[in-house]
Design a protein around this motif. Sequence first.
Motif, mmCIF file in Angstrom:
data_model
loop_
_atom_site.group_PDB
_atom_site.id
_atom_site.type_symbol
_atom_site.label_atom_id
_atom_site.label_comp_id
_atom_site.label_asym_id
_atom_site.label_seq_id
_atom_site.Cartn_x
_atom_site.Cartn_y
_atom_site.Cartn_z
ATOM 1 N N ILE A 54 -2.305 11.788 -15.101
ATOM 2 C CA ILE A 54 -2.627 12.705 -14.263
ATOM 3 C C ILE A 54 -2.157 12.789 -13.178
ATOM 4 N N GLU A 55 -1.940 10.350 -12.690
ATOM 5 C CA GLU A 55 -1.783 10.265 -11.710
ATOM 6 C C GLU A 55 -0.002 10.212 -12.341
ATOM 7 N N THR A 56 0.295 10.621 -13.118
ATOM 8 C CA THR A 56 1.987 10.611 -13.779
ATOM 9 C C THR A 56 2.468 12.479 -12.673
ATOM 10 N N VAL A 57 0.949 13.204 -13.482
ATOM 11 C CA VAL A 57 1.487 14.882 -12.529
ATOM 12 C C VAL A 57 1.977 14.390 -11.646
ATOM 13 N N GLY A 120 4.526 12.885 -0.256
ATOM 14 C CA GLY A 120 5.200 12.240 -1.319
ATOM 15 C C GLY A 120 5.394 10.894 -1.615
ATOM 16 N N GLN A 121 6.135 10.743 -0.498
ATOM 17 C CA GLN A 121 6.288 9.130 -0.175
ATOM 18 C C GLN A 121 5.574 7.853 -0.269
ATOM 19 N N ASN A 122 4.228 7.974 0.403
ATOM 20 C CA ASN A 122 3.202 6.765 1.044
ATOM 21 C C ASN A 122 1.833 7.577 0.167
ATOM 22 N N ALA A 123 1.547 8.310 -0.501
ATOM 23 C CA ALA A 123 0.145 9.030 -0.869
ATOM 24 C C ALA A 123 0.067 7.641 -1.952
ATOM 25 N N THR A 124 -1.429 7.723 -2.020
ATOM 26 C CA THR A 124 -2.489 6.293 -2.933
ATOM 27 C C THR A 124 -2.689 7.121 -3.147
ATOM 28 N N ILE A 125 -3.272 7.206 -4.103
ATOM 29 C CA ILE A 125 -4.158 7.579 -5.075
ATOM 30 C C ILE A 125 -5.606 6.814 -5.253
ATOM 31 N N GLU A 126 -6.793 7.017 -4.300
ATOM 32 C CA GLU A 126 -7.585 5.971 -4.223
ATOM 33 C C GLU A 126 -8.826 6.206 -5.349
ATOM 34 N N ASP A 127 -8.492 7.402 -6.872
ATOM 35 C CA ASP A 127 -9.984 7.837 -7.617
ATOM 36 C C ASP A 127 -9.371 9.188 -7.749
ATOM 37 N N VAL A 128 -10.187 9.139 -9.610
ATOM 38 C CA VAL A 128 -9.570 10.317 -10.456
ATOM 39 C C VAL A 128 -10.684 10.525 -10.810
ATOM 40 N N THR A 129 -11.140 11.759 -10.248
ATOM 41 C CA THR A 129 -12.390 12.030 -11.681
ATOM 42 C C THR A 129 -12.361 13.436 -12.651
ATOM 43 N N VAL A 130 -12.300 12.338 -13.606
ATOM 44 C CA VAL A 130 -12.383 14.038 -15.077
ATOM 45 C C VAL A 130 -13.370 14.732 -15.207
ATOM 46 N N ASN A 131 -13.516 15.577 -15.544
ATOM 47 C CA ASN A 131 -14.528 16.532 -15.822
ATOM 48 C C ASN A 131 -14.667 17.598 -17.225
ATOM 49 N N GLY A 132 -13.988 17.056 -18.408
ATOM 50 C CA GLY A 132 -13.902 17.562 -19.321
ATOM 51 C C GLY A 132 -12.170 17.756 -19.184
ATOM 52 N N ASP A 133 -11.946 19.312 -19.305
ATOM 53 C CA ASP A 133 -10.474 19.238 -18.670
ATOM 54 C C ASP A 133 -10.498 19.940 -17.451
ATOM 55 N N ALA A 135 -9.842 17.965 -13.468
ATOM 56 C CA ALA A 135 -9.479 16.830 -12.761
ATOM 57 C C ALA A 135 -9.972 16.962 -10.945
ATOM 58 N N THR A 136 -10.219 16.083 -10.288
ATOM 59 C CA THR A 136 -9.739 15.679 -8.729
ATOM 60 C C THR A 136 -9.135 14.518 -8.904
ATOM 61 N N VAL A 137 -7.945 14.796 -7.988
ATOM 62 C CA VAL A 137 -7.769 13.482 -7.301
ATOM 63 C C VAL A 137 -7.644 13.298 -5.604
ATOM 64 N N ASN A 138 -7.875 11.532 -4.886
ATOM 65 C CA ASN A 138 -8.677 11.166 -3.697
ATOM 66 C C ASN A 138 -7.414 11.105 -3.596
ATOM 67 N N TRP A 139 -7.154 10.876 -2.170
ATOM 68 C CA TRP A 139 -5.889 10.353 -2.685
ATOM 69 C C TRP A 139 -5.783 10.066 -0.498
ATOM 70 N N THR A 140 -4.821 9.405 0.067
ATOM 71 C CA THR A 140 -4.766 9.183 1.715
ATOM 72 C C THR A 140 -3.368 9.008 1.046
ATOM 73 N N SER A 141 -3.280 9.245 2.889
ATOM 74 C CA SER A 141 -1.325 9.502 3.107
ATOM 75 C C SER A 141 -1.531 9.814 4.124
ATOM 76 N N LYS A 142 -0.275 9.006 4.588
ATOM 77 C CA LYS A 142 -0.131 9.271 6.728
ATOM 78 C C LYS A 142 1.271 10.231 6.806
ATOM 79 N N VAL A 143 0.608 11.463 7.487
ATOM 80 C CA VAL A 143 1.299 11.995 7.960
ATOM 81 C C VAL A 143 1.544 12.471 9.596
ATOM 82 N N THR A 151 -6.931 16.003 -1.186
ATOM 83 C CA THR A 151 -7.461 15.953 -2.352
ATOM 84 C C THR A 151 -6.054 17.227 -3.059
ATOM 85 N N THR A 152 -6.731 17.103 -4.779
ATOM 86 C CA THR A 152 -5.474 17.412 -5.525
ATOM 87 C C THR A 152 -6.061 18.170 -6.560
ATOM 88 N N ASN A 153 -6.615 19.241 -7.305
ATOM 89 C CA ASN A 153 -6.555 19.309 -8.355
ATOM 90 C C ASN A 153 -6.298 20.007 -9.678
#
Length: 180
Positions: A54-57, A120-133, A135-143, A151-153
């Motif tokens: 998920i983080e790689t994607v 894309g340059q400064n996003a930091t992934i805070e948490d990845v939650t997987v529920n079966g198939d 997932a949600t990525v919670n991240w922070t970034s400076k824009v 968040t990214t699903n």
Amino acid sequence: MKTIRTAVAAAALVAALAGCGTPVAGTPAAQPAPPPTQAPTTPPPDPEADREAIETVFHDYYRALRARDFTTACSYNAPETTSRLLADLHARGVEAGTCEEGMTAVYAIPSNARVVEQVGQNATIEDVTVNGDQATVNWTSKVNGRSGPGTTNLRRVDGRWLLSGSGTTPGGGAGAASGT
């Protein structure tokens, strides 16, 4: 009475002989039992492998966008994400028939390109939650000088994690180019 007793005895004899495996004339031969059904051999979930994929994607998607490699970026979208992107553009009067054309249209607006590049340059992934198939990525970034959460699903499609559904970018807006 004798005929009923004879019939019952004959039926019992046929059943007994069939159970022993000795065929009786006029009785169908016993069929072998079917082999036991094997359970599907789906490997159990591997949370660490899912998180890494998920983080790689997530990172590869933004890397492709920064490089303006829309073919690669679009390959990370689940079908509904591309459909939503094209529908959103159509609602705004922008005609695009493919994900790549849609991304080109989004990037034609310089402010959209800047937001996506900053994420894309400064996003930091805070948490990845997987529920079966799913997932949600919670991240922070400076824009635009302001830090905020995003968040990214994602969902697993044919064994691959793909961007799915809508999420948010810092500042509360929907993801500019991806529907994430």
